[in-house]
Motif scaffolding. Structure first.
Motif, PDB file in Angstrom:
ATOM      1  N   ARG A 218      -2.133  -6.950   2.436  1.00 25.95           N
ATOM      2  CA  ARG A 218      -2.128  -6.844   0.902  1.00 25.95           C
ATOM      3  C   ARG A 218      -1.948  -5.568   0.440  1.00 25.95           C
ATOM      4  NH1 ARG A 218      -2.240 -11.415   1.778  1.00 25.95           N
ATOM      5  NH2 ARG A 218      -3.811 -13.268   1.274  1.00 25.95           N
ATOM      6  N   GLU A 219      -0.920  -5.416  -0.181  1.00 29.14           N
ATOM      7  CA  GLU A 219      -0.418  -3.884  -0.896  1.00 29.14           C
ATOM      8  C   GLU A 219      -0.626  -3.057   0.042  1.00 29.14           C
ATOM      9  OE1 GLU A 219      -3.279  -3.948  -4.033  1.00 29.14           O
ATOM     10  OE2 GLU A 219      -2.243  -5.460  -5.168  1.00 29.14           O
ATOM     11  N   GLY A 220       0.030  -3.357   1.081  1.00 23.81           N
ATOM     12  CA  GLY A 220       0.258  -2.051   2.193  1.00 23.81           C
ATOM     13  C   GLY A 220      -1.196  -2.078   3.255  1.00 23.81           C
ATOM     14  N   VAL A 221      -2.099  -2.734   3.125  1.00 22.64           N
ATOM     15  CA  VAL A 221      -3.244  -2.697   3.665  1.00 22.64           C
ATOM     16  C   VAL A 221      -3.269  -3.664   4.784  1.00 22.64           C
ATOM     17  CG1 VAL A 221      -5.851  -2.527   3.812  1.00 22.64           C
ATOM     18  CG2 VAL A 221      -4.513  -1.359   1.881  1.00 22.64           C
ATOM     19  N   ILE A 222      -3.449  -3.399   6.076  1.00 22.80           N
ATOM     20  CA  ILE A 222      -3.521  -4.460   7.122  1.00 22.80           C
ATOM     21  C   ILE A 222      -4.891  -4.675   7.238  1.00 22.80           C
ATOM     22  CG2 ILE A 222      -2.680  -5.089   9.403  1.00 22.80           C
ATOM     23  CD1 ILE A 222      -0.305  -4.698   7.346  1.00 22.80           C
ATOM     24  N   THR A 223      -5.381  -6.026   7.290  1.00 25.16           N
ATOM     25  CA  THR A 223      -7.157  -6.263   7.434  1.00 25.16           C
ATOM     26  C   THR A 223      -6.995  -7.103   8.603  1.00 25.16           C
ATOM     27  OG1 THR A 223      -7.254  -5.920   5.044  1.00 25.16           O
ATOM     28  CG2 THR A 223      -8.986  -7.051   6.338  1.00 25.16           C
ATOM     29  N   LEU A 224      -7.972  -6.827   9.553  1.00 26.79           N
ATOM     30  CA  LEU A 224      -8.408  -7.717  10.549  1.00 26.79           C
ATOM     31  C   LEU A 224      -9.421  -8.623  10.203  1.00 26.79           C
ATOM     32  CD1 LEU A 224      -7.977  -5.575  13.557  1.00 26.79           C
ATOM     33  CD2 LEU A 224      -6.195  -6.790  12.809  1.00 26.79           C
ATOM     34  N   THR A 225      -9.294  -9.643  10.240  1.00 23.92           N
ATOM     35  CA  THR A 225     -10.521 -10.947   9.702  1.00 23.92           C
ATOM     36  C   THR A 225     -10.779 -11.889  10.623  1.00 23.92           C
ATOM     37  OG1 THR A 225     -11.221 -12.030   7.874  1.00 23.92           O
ATOM     38  CG2 THR A 225      -9.006 -12.059   8.125  1.00 23.92           C
ATOM     39  N   THR A 226     -11.484 -12.958  10.393  1.00 27.20           N
ATOM     40  CA  THR A 226     -11.744 -13.824  11.546  1.00 27.20           C
ATOM     41  C   THR A 226     -10.676 -14.864  11.090  1.00 27.20           C
ATOM     42  OG1 THR A 226     -13.480 -14.765  10.145  1.00 27.20           O
ATOM     43  CG2 THR A 226     -14.385 -13.394  11.512  1.00 27.20           C
ATOM     44  N   ASP A 227     -10.335 -15.910  12.069  1.00 22.50           N
ATOM     45  CA  ASP A 227      -9.610 -16.949  12.067  1.00 22.50           C
ATOM     46  C   ASP A 227     -10.162 -17.724  10.906  1.00 22.50           C
ATOM     47  OD1 ASP A 227      -7.576 -16.266  13.758  1.00 22.50           O
ATOM     48  OD2 ASP A 227      -8.493 -17.542  15.387  1.00 22.50           O
TER      49      ASP A 227
ATOM     50  N   ARG B 262      -7.764  -1.908   8.771  1.00 22.82           N
ATOM     51  CA  ARG B 262      -9.386  -2.110   8.606  1.00 22.82           C
ATOM     52  C   ARG B 262      -9.782  -3.347   9.104  1.00 22.82           C
ATOM     53  NH1 ARG B 262      -9.105  -0.868   2.145  1.00 22.82           N
ATOM     54  NH2 ARG B 262      -7.862   0.894   1.958  1.00 22.82           N
ATOM     55  N   PHE B 263     -11.084  -3.313   9.314  1.00 17.76           N
ATOM     56  CA  PHE B 263     -11.687  -4.345   9.663  1.00 17.76           C
ATOM     57  C   PHE B 263     -12.409  -5.095   8.503  1.00 17.76           C
ATOM     58  CE2 PHE B 263     -12.355  -2.451  14.061  1.00 17.76           C
ATOM     59  CZ  PHE B 263     -11.655  -3.404  14.607  1.00 17.76           C
TER      60      PHE B 263
ATOM     61  N   ILE C 247       7.569 -10.574   8.256  1.00 15.78           N
ATOM     62  CA  ILE C 247       6.692  -9.421   8.787  1.00 15.78           C
ATOM     63  C   ILE C 247       6.599  -8.342   8.139  1.00 15.78           C
ATOM     64  CG2 ILE C 247       6.373  -8.178  10.991  1.00 15.78           C
ATOM     65  CD1 ILE C 247       5.759 -11.150  11.421  1.00 15.78           C
ATOM     66  N   PRO C 248       5.457  -7.523   7.627  1.00 21.16           N
ATOM     67  CA  PRO C 248       5.454  -6.067   6.869  1.00 21.16           C
ATOM     68  C   PRO C 248       6.252  -5.362   7.731  1.00 21.16           C
ATOM     69  CG  PRO C 248       3.390  -7.213   7.040  1.00 21.16           C
ATOM     70  CD  PRO C 248       4.050  -8.125   7.934  1.00 21.16           C
ATOM     71  N   GLN C 249       7.128  -4.480   7.172  1.00 18.64           N
ATOM     72  CA  GLN C 249       7.859  -3.669   7.727  1.00 18.64           C
ATOM     73  C   GLN C 249       7.128  -2.346   8.834  1.00 18.64           C
ATOM     74  OE1 GLN C 249      11.159  -3.846   7.233  1.00 18.64           O
ATOM     75  NE2 GLN C 249      11.682  -2.037   8.540  1.00 18.64           N
ATOM     76  N   GLN C 250       6.024  -2.085   8.254  1.00 18.26           N
ATOM     77  CA  GLN C 250       5.200  -1.189   9.001  1.00 18.26           C
ATOM     78  C   GLN C 250       4.609  -1.721  10.318  1.00 18.26           C
ATOM     79  OE1 GLN C 250       1.870  -0.329   6.577  1.00 18.26           O
ATOM     80  NE2 GLN C 250       1.648  -2.295   5.840  1.00 18.26           N
ATOM     81  N   LEU C 251       4.732  -2.894  10.502  1.00 20.40           N
ATOM     82  CA  LEU C 251       4.246  -3.710  11.790  1.00 20.40           C
ATOM     83  C   LEU C 251       5.379  -3.713  12.776  1.00 20.40           C
ATOM     84  CD1 LEU C 251       1.769  -6.146  10.583  1.00 20.40           C
ATOM     85  CD2 LEU C 251       1.402  -3.758  11.330  1.00 20.40           C
TER      86      LEU C 251
END
Lengths: 466, 416
Positions: free
Chosen positions: B138-147, B94-95, B61-65
């Motif tokens: 990816r590279e510190g960016v958390i992206t919310l995408t569809t399943d 981000r979305f 799990i990414p540390q930031q989460l």
């Protein structure tokens, strides 16, 4: 000087070592106090030395699996009287007065046409709660079981569908010479329905020295009782037998006088019930059925004859018979009676010492009992040997008595065992016969059979030719 | 000075006896090795830890989460929720707007959700699931995408197998266990790929499966009686709460109120999968009638839910009441240390058969006949038992079957 000191040291060292060795292995060489005076179990038994059966059964409850033990809160003894108490009020009484949570399967009850207000009438004196639950459920044809501290009352069908895992320790069975595979065969052939049957749900597995069984609680109790009987086999023991059936068998052996002068069969049966004090129930009979065999007039005048033979005399001509079921004598059609099978364990240690002899006995039984073993019924009869010295049979009680008589015939009856001899119930009904299109070569044996008018006539026992 | 010969003999005799006693009973006198510690590794003796029978943790799990958050959103637009998380945690969240638009999800759709001092990733999982969304890093960016987009977005990761191979695991068996007990698809047409090269395993899969592979390979090294591979540590708390006694006296109370009362008594989050129940046409307003004295929360839930064809699962830090079908479809993977029960492949076969016969293993599959592999629209995920090495059993099954397996194994070990 050094030399002598050195040799003394060596001698001391050696003696100390010797003492320690003796101390370490003494147990292996000295006879244990408890074994002194006991015959070596390996000593071969002479063929003419018949095995001794235990005169008193050993309490097998010590082996009961945890899952089948009655919880302590249901051991409380209660006295009192319930008169037409609604079932739901009984549940409240259990919760409020006895502090036992009871859940009623209302949907299941409704499916069987029962309501939560079914009236209960019961008079009890110092009866444990589990016995009270048994009585109430028996009367309403319901089942109860205990799970996670809660008693559930449901229908027999739902209870049969509720599977539980119980593990049985086989270690002492293996010590007693039973083979796990043969034990599994005996269990699955005589009790419950299994996945291997295609339509069953139960499953059974052996892992190391344990037997894992997934079955309904009812079948689990039967398996436990079968295993208990296998630990200490007797001449013959019915598995799951009821105490009241022992009383009924005694009544059936007692002589009775009867004079029937044309009264309907159902009245004759009621009269016999009144005379002997035995509860008799007629299955599938309604008084307004004029064509019913139970309305056939009965004419019979006989002196003291066993009650069982009188019953056979008036029932057999109408293709009817009787069995012991749920603490009563149940009168039903011959066909239905042949489906009422029970399991019994036989100690045949005097006849079978190996698989070959067990196989011969099996073939003899099947040969002598003719159609009784044909697999075209609702329940398939079975003969299994969990070890050569012990036989487990699923058959009607009538055939069980024939098996016992056959075994005794071959046996030196006076010297068998030191326990009480089991009395069979004398019967007059013939052995099940082959249908006409399946006639087998038979040798006839003759006997006397009383017809409804009291005239003695010959009857035939079918015997397959050797 | 030298002592008399008798003294010397006595000393020699005493010394000899002492040495012999030490040789005889030395093994009982030495301090016991720490075999009863909570976690054992393969190189340690075959004693299965008693003290901690179940182990929960997650890796990957990414540390930031892992930062703990507390929120209470009521009918709040998605965009507002994401902005608040971004502002409070400084995480670049981000979305994936094009993917959301493709699925017809509007970032202004209102959502009601809360969290009380729990890791952000669990909150995000719960936030995303009903919206058929997922997150990836990816590279510190958390992206919310569809399943859908996430499941088809494969990337390759190399896993180092050196430590596992030192413990005796073989690459071939590790591939089998990954293919059999993760949710990944491996068919030629639509699935990922897996291969080994020396001590490296090369896996091409989506993020979810990579997370599962990471955790599975990590936990194969640390064995307990039952180790859940993908369950967060918070679920250990939920399991403890399920043992807590509750008292119920429901007289014509709807399921929603009954569940709320149980949640209050046990002080744990219990929620109802309203969408799931509605999909199956199961009413949650029918009145319930139960009067029970003190019983475990799990027992009470079972009694209440079973007649309604409902059950419960542990899902992202809540006890979720859902349909029986959903419960049976929600598969978890657990590793069982069975070195004390299985010493050979024959033992493994017996244990495999024992579990399959004595539990509800693949009951769903048997009932609904959905065990056909190869057809992509059928559930490729079904019950599975794999022994990657003698004495280690990895099982993919539902929560209730895992409970039954633990019960069967406990019976196997019992002295009775």
């Amino acid at each position: 000087m050094f030399g002598s000191l050195f040799s003394r040291d060596v001698a001391l060292l050696a003696s100390a070592f010797l003492v320690l060795v003796v101390l370490m292995y003494a147990d292996d060489y000295l006879p244990a106090a408890s074994t002194v005076g006991v015959l070596n179990p390996e000593t071969p038994v002479r063929r003419d030395e018949l095995p001794r059966t235990a005169s008193k059964p050993i309490d097998a409850d010590v082996f009961i699996p945890v899952e089948l033990r009655i919880p302590p809160q249901l051991m409380t003894r209660v006295s009192g009287e319930f008169t037409n108490m609604p079932l739901n009020d009984f549940v409240k009484w259990m919760r409020d007065e006895q502090h036992v949570d009871v859940l009623l399967d209302e949907d299941g009850l409704a499916e069987e046409g029962l309501s939560i207000d079914e009236p209960i009438t019961e008079r009890i004196a110092r009866m444990p709660l589990h016995g009270l639950l048994d009585n109430i459920c028996d009367k309403l044809e319901l089942e109860w079981y205990h799970e996670n501290g809660i008693v559930k009352i449901t229908t027999e069908i739902k209870a049969d569908e509720t599977l539980r895992i119980v593990s049985y320790n086989l270690a002492d069975f293996i010590d007693r010479g039973y083979q796990p595979y043969d034990l599994i065969t005996s269990i699955t052939a005589t009790l419950g329905r299994w996945e291997v049957d295609g339509d069953g749900v139960g499953s059974i597995n052996r892992f190391k020295e344990k037997l894992f069984v997934r079955q309904s609680l009812k079948v689990q109790h039967e398996i436990f009782k079968l295993l208990s009987e296998l630990r200490f086999p007797h001449e013959r023991t019915f598995v799951n037998d009821r105490r009241q059936h022992v009383v009924l068998r005694e009544i059936l052996r007692r002589p009775v006088h009867v004079i029937f002068q044309g009264e309907p069969l159902h009245q004759a049966i009621a009269s016999l019930s009144h005379q002997t004090g035995a509860a008799i129930q007629i299955e599938g009979w309604c008084c307004d059925q004029s064509e019913s065999p139970f309305n056939t007039p009965v004419r019979l005048k006989v002196g003291p004859q066993p009650f069982s033979q009188i019953l056979d005399t008036i029932l057999t001509p109408q293709n009817l018979s009787w069995v012991l079921k749920d603490d009563e004598i149940r009168v039903m059609t011959l066909e239905d009676a042949d489906d009422q099978m029970v399991v019994a364990v036989y100690d045949v240690g005097d006849k079978c010492r190996n698989e070959r002899e067990a196989d011969i006995l099996k073939r003899t039984l099947k040969g002598q009992m003719g159609h009784a073993w044909v697999d075209n019924r609702w329940i398939t009869p079975a003969v299994t040997f969990p070890k050569p010295e012990v036989m487990v049979v699923l058959q009607t009680e009538f055939i069980h008595d024939k098996i016992l008589e056959l075994l005794r015939h071959e046996r030196m009856s006076n010297s068998y065992g030191n326990g009480p001899r089991i009395e069979t119930v004398p019967r007059l009904r013939p052995l099940p016969s082959y249908p006409k299109d399946e006639q087998q070569p038979v040798a006839n044996a003759t006997g006397m059979f009383s017809l409804s008018d009291g005239t003695p006539e010959e009857f035939v026992i079918r015997r397959r030719l050797p | 000075m030298n002592g008399s010969p008798v003294q010397k003999d006595a000393l020699l005799l005493g010394g000899t006896i002492l040495v012999m006693i030490l040789l005889m009973y030395g093994d009982r006198l030495w301090l016991e090795s720490p075999v009863n510690s909570a976690v054992t590794t393969l190189s340690e003796p075959k004693v299965i830890a008693e003290s901690s029978s179940v182990r929960f943790d997650v890796v990957g799990i990414p540390q930031q989460l892992l930062v703990r958050v507390t929120y209470d959103f009521d009918e709040t637009p998605l965009e507002v929720i994401v902005k608040r998380i971004r502002d409070e945690t400084q995480i670049d969240l981000r979305f994936d707007i094009p993917a959301l638009e493709e699925e017809g999800i509007d970032s202004n759709d209102p959502v009601t959700i809360d969290a009380t001092d729990e890791p952000l990733y669990l909150f995000l999982n719960r936030f995303c699931r009903p919206l058929t969304l997922t997150w990836y890093e990816r590279e510190g960016v958390i992206t919310l995408t569809t399943d859908f987009k996430s499941e088809t977005a494969f990337h390759t990761v190399n896993y180092n197998l050196a430590e596992l191979m030192q413990d005796g695991y073989q690459p071939r068996e590790l591939i089998d266990v990954i293919k059999g007990t993760t949710s990944g698809r491996w068919d030629v047409e639509y699935g990922g790929t897996i291969d080994t090269h020396g001590e490296t395993m090369i896996v091409t899969q989506n993020d979810k499966v990579h997370f599962e592979v990471t955790n599975l390979l990590h936990k194969l090294r640390y064995l307990t009686r039952q180790t859940f591979v993908f369950e967060p540590p918070e679920h250990e708390f939920l399991r403890e709460k399920l043992k807590q006694p509750v008292h119920v006296s429901f007289r014509d109370v709807p399921l929603t109120d009954a569940v709320a009362e149980l949640s209050r008594q046990a002080d744990v989050q219990i929620r109802i999968d309203i969408d799931g129940l509605e999909e199956e046409g199961i009413s949650y307003d029918d009145p319930l009638k139960y009067e029970l004295s003190s019983h475990a929360l799990s027992t009470t839930l079972d009694l209440m839910l079973r007649p309604l064809a409902l059950n419960y699962i542990l899902s992202d830090n809540v006890i979720l009441v859902t349909t029986e079908i959903t419960t049976e479809e929600t598969l978890n993977t657990a590793i069982y240390d069975v070195r004390d029960l299985c010493g050979s492949s024959t033992d493994e076969r017996y244990l495999d058969r024992l579990i399959k016969n004595q539990t509800d293993f693949s009951r769903y599959e048997a009932q609904y006949g959905m065990s056909i592999y190869g057809s992509y629209w059928l559930p490729e995920d079904s019950g599975k038992i794999v022994f990657p090495i003698i004495g280690v059993m990895v099982v993919r099954e539902s929560r209730s079957v895992h409970e039954q397996i633990l019960d069967v194994l406990t019976r196997c070990r019992a002295d009775e």
